[in-house]
Design a protein around this motif. Structure first.
Motif, PDB file in Angstrom:
ATOM      1  N   ALA A   4       0.841  -1.009  -0.123  1.00 57.86           N
ATOM      2  CA  ALA A   4      -0.063  -0.056   0.033  1.00 57.86           C
ATOM      3  C   ALA A   4       0.803   1.147  -0.055  1.00 57.86           C
ATOM      4  O   ALA A   4       0.593   2.099  -0.840  1.00 57.86           O
ATOM      5  CB  ALA A   4      -0.919   0.106   1.221  1.00 57.86           C
ATOM      6  N   GLY A   5       1.905   1.293   0.738  1.00 53.07           N
ATOM      7  CA  GLY A   5       2.805   2.250   0.820  1.00 53.07           C
ATOM      8  C   GLY A   5       3.640   2.633  -0.638  1.00 53.07           C
ATOM      9  O   GLY A   5       3.694   3.481  -0.977  1.00 53.07           O
ATOM     10  N   ALA A   6       3.991   1.538  -1.071  1.00 47.59           N
ATOM     11  CA  ALA A   6       4.590   1.352  -2.352  1.00 47.59           C
ATOM     12  C   ALA A   6       3.854   2.076  -3.671  1.00 47.59           C
ATOM     13  O   ALA A   6       3.915   2.895  -4.390  1.00 47.59           O
ATOM     14  CB  ALA A   6       5.155   0.266  -2.953  1.00 47.59           C
ATOM     15  N   ALA A   7       2.385   1.322  -3.525  1.00 46.66           N
ATOM     16  CA  ALA A   7       1.349   2.034  -4.506  1.00 46.66           C
ATOM     17  C   ALA A   7       1.002   3.294  -4.301  1.00 46.66           C
ATOM     18  O   ALA A   7       1.136   4.258  -5.171  1.00 46.66           O
ATOM     19  CB  ALA A   7       0.161   1.202  -4.141  1.00 46.66           C
ATOM     20  N   GLY A   8       0.827   3.941  -3.108  1.00 53.03           N
ATOM     21  CA  GLY A   8       0.942   5.439  -2.844  1.00 53.03           C
ATOM     22  C   GLY A   8       1.966   6.323  -3.196  1.00 53.03           C
ATOM     23  O   GLY A   8       1.792   7.225  -3.861  1.00 53.03           O
ATOM     24  N   ALA A   9       3.131   5.821  -3.147  1.00 56.56           N
ATOM     25  CA  ALA A   9       4.356   6.359  -3.633  1.00 56.56           C
ATOM     26  C   ALA A   9       4.526   6.510  -5.122  1.00 56.56           C
ATOM     27  O   ALA A   9       4.507   7.601  -5.661  1.00 56.56           O
ATOM     28  CB  ALA A   9       5.752   5.708  -3.286  1.00 56.56           C
ATOM     29  N   ILE A  10       4.045   5.387  -5.720  1.00 53.54           N
ATOM     30  CA  ILE A  10       3.880   5.284  -7.323  1.00 53.54           C
ATOM     31  C   ILE A  10       2.829   6.245  -7.693  1.00 53.54           C
ATOM     32  O   ILE A  10       3.037   7.305  -8.645  1.00 53.54           O
ATOM     33  CB  ILE A  10       3.466   4.007  -7.708  1.00 53.54           C
ATOM     34  CG1 ILE A  10       4.880   2.845  -7.484  1.00 53.54           C
ATOM     35  CG2 ILE A  10       3.294   3.772  -9.184  1.00 53.54           C
ATOM     36  CD1 ILE A  10       4.603   1.600  -7.656  1.00 53.54           C
ATOM     37  N   ALA A  11       1.737   6.201  -7.236  1.00 51.62           N
ATOM     38  CA  ALA A  11       0.740   7.002  -7.503  1.00 51.62           C
ATOM     39  C   ALA A  11       1.023   8.715  -7.351  1.00 51.62           C
ATOM     40  O   ALA A  11       0.858   9.463  -8.202  1.00 51.62           O
ATOM     41  CB  ALA A  11      -0.843   7.037  -6.783  1.00 51.62           C
ATOM     42  N   LYS A  12       1.814   9.121  -6.197  1.00 48.41           N
ATOM     43  CA  LYS A  12       2.148  10.344  -6.237  1.00 48.41           C
ATOM     44  C   LYS A  12       3.303  10.750  -7.104  1.00 48.41           C
ATOM     45  O   LYS A  12       3.264  11.750  -7.793  1.00 48.41           O
ATOM     46  CB  LYS A  12       2.806  10.485  -4.726  1.00 48.41           C
ATOM     47  CG  LYS A  12       3.336  12.109  -4.670  1.00 48.41           C
ATOM     48  CD  LYS A  12       4.092  12.065  -3.316  1.00 48.41           C
ATOM     49  CE  LYS A  12       4.450  13.434  -2.873  1.00 48.41           C
ATOM     50  NZ  LYS A  12       4.754  14.343  -4.116  1.00 48.41           N
ATOM     51  N   THR A  13       4.260  10.029  -7.527  1.00 50.09           N
ATOM     52  CA  THR A  13       5.019  10.133  -8.502  1.00 50.09           C
ATOM     53  C   THR A  13       4.556  10.039 -10.038  1.00 50.09           C
ATOM     54  O   THR A  13       5.086  11.031 -10.739  1.00 50.09           O
ATOM     55  CB  THR A  13       6.153   8.994  -8.719  1.00 50.09           C
ATOM     56  OG1 THR A  13       6.715   8.898  -7.316  1.00 50.09           O
ATOM     57  CG2 THR A  13       7.169   9.257  -9.667  1.00 50.09           C
ATOM     58  N   ALA A  14       3.658   9.383 -10.018  1.00 49.27           N
ATOM     59  CA  ALA A  14       2.868   9.397 -11.192  1.00 49.27           C
ATOM     60  C   ALA A  14       2.092  10.820 -11.479  1.00 49.27           C
ATOM     61  O   ALA A  14       1.957  11.616 -12.461  1.00 49.27           O
ATOM     62  CB  ALA A  14       1.853   8.282 -11.552  1.00 49.27           C
ATOM     63  N   GLY A  15       1.561  11.157 -10.530  1.00 50.71           N
ATOM     64  CA  GLY A  15       0.530  12.736 -10.395  1.00 50.71           C
ATOM     65  C   GLY A  15       1.584  13.807 -10.680  1.00 50.71           C
ATOM     66  O   GLY A  15       1.276  14.590 -11.512  1.00 50.71           O
ATOM     67  N   ASP A  16       2.749  13.650 -10.077  1.00 48.52           N
ATOM     68  CA  ASP A  16       3.882  14.650 -10.236  1.00 48.52           C
ATOM     69  C   ASP A  16       4.301  14.750 -11.504  1.00 48.52           C
ATOM     70  O   ASP A  16       4.465  15.628 -12.231  1.00 48.52           O
ATOM     71  CB  ASP A  16       5.081  14.360  -9.129  1.00 48.52           C
ATOM     72  CG  ASP A  16       4.609  14.526  -7.707  1.00 48.52           C
ATOM     73  OD1 ASP A  16       3.521  15.181  -7.470  1.00 48.52           O
ATOM     74  OD2 ASP A  16       5.512  14.131  -6.779  1.00 48.52           O
TER      75      ASP A  16
END
Length: 105
Positions: A4-16
């Motif tokens: 879940a933490g990794a998925a959140g980090a990936i989503a944030k990076t994609a958004g950025d």
């Protein structure tokens, strides 16, 4: 929890990355912004540039310059201002930049 933490980090990076790509596209195609007038387009570009270069940028436009529409003159003024800001920030190491555009004659 790790996934879940990794998925959140990936989503944030994609958004950025999406935001950065949008900002780059707007910088490359200011015609999209100029439909709202030169003043609006320059204000948006100044805001993006201030964030990108981590510097304070002040914009001072005459009413006539600010109200220019989407024609070639507005695009030329936009590009000149964009290049001046980039040069001052990248090559001059400026911490404060003031862009003033007025008409004469």
């Amino acid at each position: 929890p790790e996934l879940a933490g990794a998925a959140g980090a990936i989503a944030k990076t994609a958004g950025d990355a999406t935001k950065e790509a949008r900002d780059i596209a707007l910088g490359l195609l200011p015609e999209l912004q100029l439909k709202h007038g030169l003043g609006s387009a320059l204000s948006q570009m100044v805001d993006r540039s201030a964030n990108l270069f981590q510097t304070r940028i002040e914009l001072a436009l005459s009413e006539k310059i600010s109200s220019l529409g989407s024609g070639q003159l507005a695009l030329t003024i936009f590009r000149i201002c964009q290049e001046c800001i980039t040069n001052a920030a990248r090559h001059g190491g400026a911490s404060d930049i003031t862009v003033t555009a007025t008409e004469s004659g």
